[in-house]
Write a protein that holds these residues in place. Sequence first.
Motif, PDB file in Angstrom:
ATOM      1  N   MET A   1       0.860  -1.190   0.000  1.00  9.82           N
ATOM      2  CA  MET A   1       0.000   0.000   0.000  1.00  9.82           C
ATOM      3  C   MET A   1       0.899   1.244   0.000  1.00  9.82           C
ATOM      4  O   MET A   1       1.744   1.378   0.878  1.00  9.82           O
ATOM      5  CB  MET A   1      -0.869  -0.017   1.245  1.00  9.82           C
ATOM      6  N   ALA A   2       0.726   2.106  -0.995  1.00  9.45           N
ATOM      7  CA  ALA A   2       1.645   3.236  -1.124  1.00  9.45           C
ATOM      8  C   ALA A   2       1.370   4.300  -0.064  1.00  9.45           C
ATOM      9  O   ALA A   2       0.225   4.649   0.208  1.00  9.45           O
ATOM     10  CB  ALA A   2       1.502   3.851  -2.507  1.00  9.45           C
ATOM     11  N   ASN A   3       2.438   4.800   0.549  1.00 11.51           N
ATOM     12  CA  ASN A   3       2.369   5.948   1.459  1.00 11.51           C
ATOM     13  C   ASN A   3       1.424   5.778   2.643  1.00 11.51           C
ATOM     14  O   ASN A   3       0.971   6.757   3.209  1.00 11.51           O
ATOM     15  CB  ASN A   3       1.963   7.217   0.695  1.00 11.51           C
ATOM     16  N   GLU A  75      -7.037  -9.851  19.448  1.00  8.47           N
ATOM     17  CA  GLU A  75      -7.497  -8.456  19.466  1.00  8.47           C
ATOM     18  C   GLU A  75      -6.803  -7.584  18.418  1.00  8.47           C
ATOM     19  O   GLU A  75      -7.365  -6.580  17.962  1.00  8.47           O
ATOM     20  CB  GLU A  75      -7.251  -7.840  20.856  1.00  8.47           C
ATOM     21  N   LEU A  76      -5.583  -7.966  18.037  1.00  7.92           N
ATOM     22  CA  LEU A  76      -4.819  -7.112  17.116  1.00  7.92           C
ATOM     23  C   LEU A  76      -5.541  -6.797  15.797  1.00  7.92           C
ATOM     24  O   LEU A  76      -5.542  -5.636  15.365  1.00  7.92           O
ATOM     25  CB  LEU A  76      -3.473  -7.771  16.795  1.00  7.92           C
ATOM     26  N   PRO A  77      -6.167  -7.796  15.153  1.00  6.24           N
ATOM     27  CA  PRO A  77      -6.825  -7.485  13.870  1.00  6.24           C
ATOM     28  C   PRO A  77      -7.887  -6.390  14.012  1.00  6.24           C
ATOM     29  O   PRO A  77      -8.103  -5.616  13.081  1.00  6.24           O
ATOM     30  CB  PRO A  77      -7.474  -8.811  13.467  1.00  6.24           C
ATOM     31  N   LEU A  78      -8.502  -6.315  15.198  1.00  4.68           N
ATOM     32  CA  LEU A  78      -9.546  -5.300  15.399  1.00  4.68           C
ATOM     33  C   LEU A  78      -8.962  -3.895  15.350  1.00  4.68           C
ATOM     34  O   LEU A  78      -9.595  -2.972  14.838  1.00  4.68           O
ATOM     35  CB  LEU A  78     -10.264  -5.525  16.740  1.00  4.68           C
ATOM     36  N   VAL A  79      -7.751  -3.719  15.880  1.00  6.57           N
ATOM     37  CA  VAL A  79      -7.165  -2.373  15.863  1.00  6.57           C
ATOM     38  C   VAL A  79      -6.348  -2.128  14.593  1.00  6.57           C
ATOM     39  O   VAL A  79      -6.174  -0.979  14.177  1.00  6.57           O
ATOM     40  CB  VAL A  79      -6.315  -2.070  17.123  1.00  6.57           C
ATOM     41  N   LEU A  80      -5.883  -3.190  13.948  1.00  6.68           N
ATOM     42  CA  LEU A  80      -5.096  -2.991  12.719  1.00  6.68           C
ATOM     43  C   LEU A  80      -5.986  -2.687  11.514  1.00  6.68           C
ATOM     44  O   LEU A  80      -5.525  -2.116  10.522  1.00  6.68           O
ATOM     45  CB  LEU A  80      -4.249  -4.236  12.421  1.00  6.68           C
ATOM     46  N   GLU A  81      -7.269  -3.089  11.592  1.00  6.86           N
ATOM     47  CA  GLU A  81      -8.240  -2.797  10.529  1.00  6.86           C
ATOM     48  C   GLU A  81      -7.702  -3.162   9.141  1.00  6.86           C
ATOM     49  O   GLU A  81      -7.471  -2.285   8.302  1.00  6.86           O
ATOM     50  CB  GLU A  81      -8.610  -1.307  10.546  1.00  6.86           C
ATOM     51  N   ASP A  82      -7.435  -4.445   8.915  1.00  6.35           N
ATOM     52  CA  ASP A  82      -6.950  -4.957   7.621  1.00  6.35           C
ATOM     53  C   ASP A  82      -5.518  -4.559   7.289  1.00  6.35           C
ATOM     54  O   ASP A  82      -5.005  -4.889   6.230  1.00  6.35           O
ATOM     55  CB  ASP A  82      -7.856  -4.521   6.450  1.00  6.35           C
ATOM     56  N   ASP A  83      -4.888  -3.777   8.157  1.00  3.29           N
ATOM     57  CA  ASP A  83      -3.491  -3.419   7.945  1.00  3.29           C
ATOM     58  C   ASP A  83      -2.616  -4.504   8.583  1.00  3.29           C
ATOM     59  O   ASP A  83      -3.121  -5.411   9.247  1.00  3.29           O
ATOM     60  CB  ASP A  83      -3.235  -2.057   8.615  1.00  3.29           C
ATOM     61  N   SER A  84      -1.313  -4.424   8.364  1.00  3.42           N
ATOM     62  CA  SER A  84      -0.418  -5.364   9.032  1.00  3.42           C
ATOM     63  C   SER A  84       0.752  -4.593   9.633  1.00  3.42           C
ATOM     64  O   SER A  84       0.932  -3.401   9.366  1.00  3.42           O
ATOM     65  CB  SER A  84       0.056  -6.438   8.053  1.00  3.42           C
ATOM     66  N   LEU A  85       1.530  -5.284  10.443  1.00  3.87           N
ATOM     67  CA  LEU A  85       2.593  -4.615  11.202  1.00  3.87           C
ATOM     68  C   LEU A  85       3.890  -4.544  10.400  1.00  3.87           C
ATOM     69  O   LEU A  85       4.331  -5.537   9.816  1.00  3.87           O
ATOM     70  CB  LEU A  85       2.836  -5.370  12.514  1.00  3.87           C
ATOM     71  N   ASP A  86       4.489  -3.365  10.404  1.00  2.39           N
ATOM     72  CA  ASP A  86       5.774  -3.164   9.712  1.00  2.39           C
ATOM     73  C   ASP A  86       6.950  -3.311  10.671  1.00  2.39           C
ATOM     74  O   ASP A  86       8.085  -3.502  10.227  1.00  2.39           O
ATOM     75  CB  ASP A  86       5.831  -1.750   9.117  1.00  2.39           C
ATOM     76  N   LEU A  87       6.670  -3.131  11.957  1.00  2.00           N
ATOM     77  CA  LEU A  87       7.747  -3.192  12.956  1.00  2.00           C
ATOM     78  C   LEU A  87       7.200  -3.767  14.256  1.00  2.00           C
ATOM     79  O   LEU A  87       6.150  -3.322  14.738  1.00  2.00           O
ATOM     80  CB  LEU A  87       8.305  -1.779  13.219  1.00  2.00           C
TER      81      LEU A  87
END
Length: 236
Positions: A1-3, A75-87
């Motif tokens: 996902m850009a930017n 619980e993490l997916p609920l706060v990440l909202e389809d995003d994933s962790l970079d760090l």
Amino acid sequence: MANRPRHSLVTGANRGLGLALATALLQRGDRVVATARHPGKATALNTLTGQYPGRLHVLPLDVASVKSRDQLAHELPLVLEDDSLDLIVNNAGVLHSGERWGKLHQDILEDSLRVNAVGPLLLVQAIEKLIADHATVANISTQMASLSTRSEFRSPSYSMSKAAQNMATVQLALALRSRGIKVVALNPGWVRTDMGGAGGELAPEEAAAGLLQVIDGVRDQDSGHFLDWRGQPVAW
Ligand SMILES: NC(=O)c1ccc[n+]([C@@H]2O[C@H](COP(=O)([O-])OP(=O)(O)OC[C@H]3O[C@@H](n4cnc5c(N)ncnc54)[C@H](OP(=O)(O)O)[C@@H]3O)[C@@H](O)[C@H]2O)c1
């Protein structure tokens, strides 16, 4: 996902180095998941939530507990909202002080291993699906984990557990290499926190700034390595 803003997770973020890391990540624009054993008592983190609306989520985690790690993974997916962790910064750690030869305790040794070595390894396993390809995992280690430079009998439970964490770093680097995920062990220096004491050489903010600069510069070929807060290699 850009930017898109980077998404980072810091464990043990309610005080000390973890709080400084979470603060620095928010200041640079990241979205941050900060974990604490007792979020209700994490006053400084909860203040930051107000300062950075929508960008900081505080979730409970006792890194030594299977149930707590599984709950975080749920619980993490609920706060990440389809995003994933970079760090992911595996910062939470414990140093049981006052150990004496002849009076070492099995429960202290086992607790140290659970918090400092087993916890970070199994946390990453539990949340792997939520980690982005090419992300970075930073395991906060210590000079005291260095087998080849250790020259005094002090805090064996801490030294042994962080040395085990270093091997967890190497193992994780190998396990996650095919996804381009880089895993490093980082010595933050001697930091003025509850653990480091008032005599430490670095303010938590200085150590955090150094560590984040090193993390930003980690390349594929650095994965599985042991570096300090200036990016210098540390002897195993
Ligand atoms: N300070 C130094 O000079 C120094 C030097 C080398 C390496 N390090 C490493 O840097 C990291 C941060 O240390 P620090 O100096 O900031 O220490 P600190 O001030 O003692 O903070 C430790 C943090 O870890 C958390 N923690 C402890 N046990 C936990 C558990 N079972 N589950 C989840 N969180 C737990 C604590 O939470 P609670 O508030 O709930 O206890 C706290 O947030 C540690 O990994 C440490 O080994 C520090």
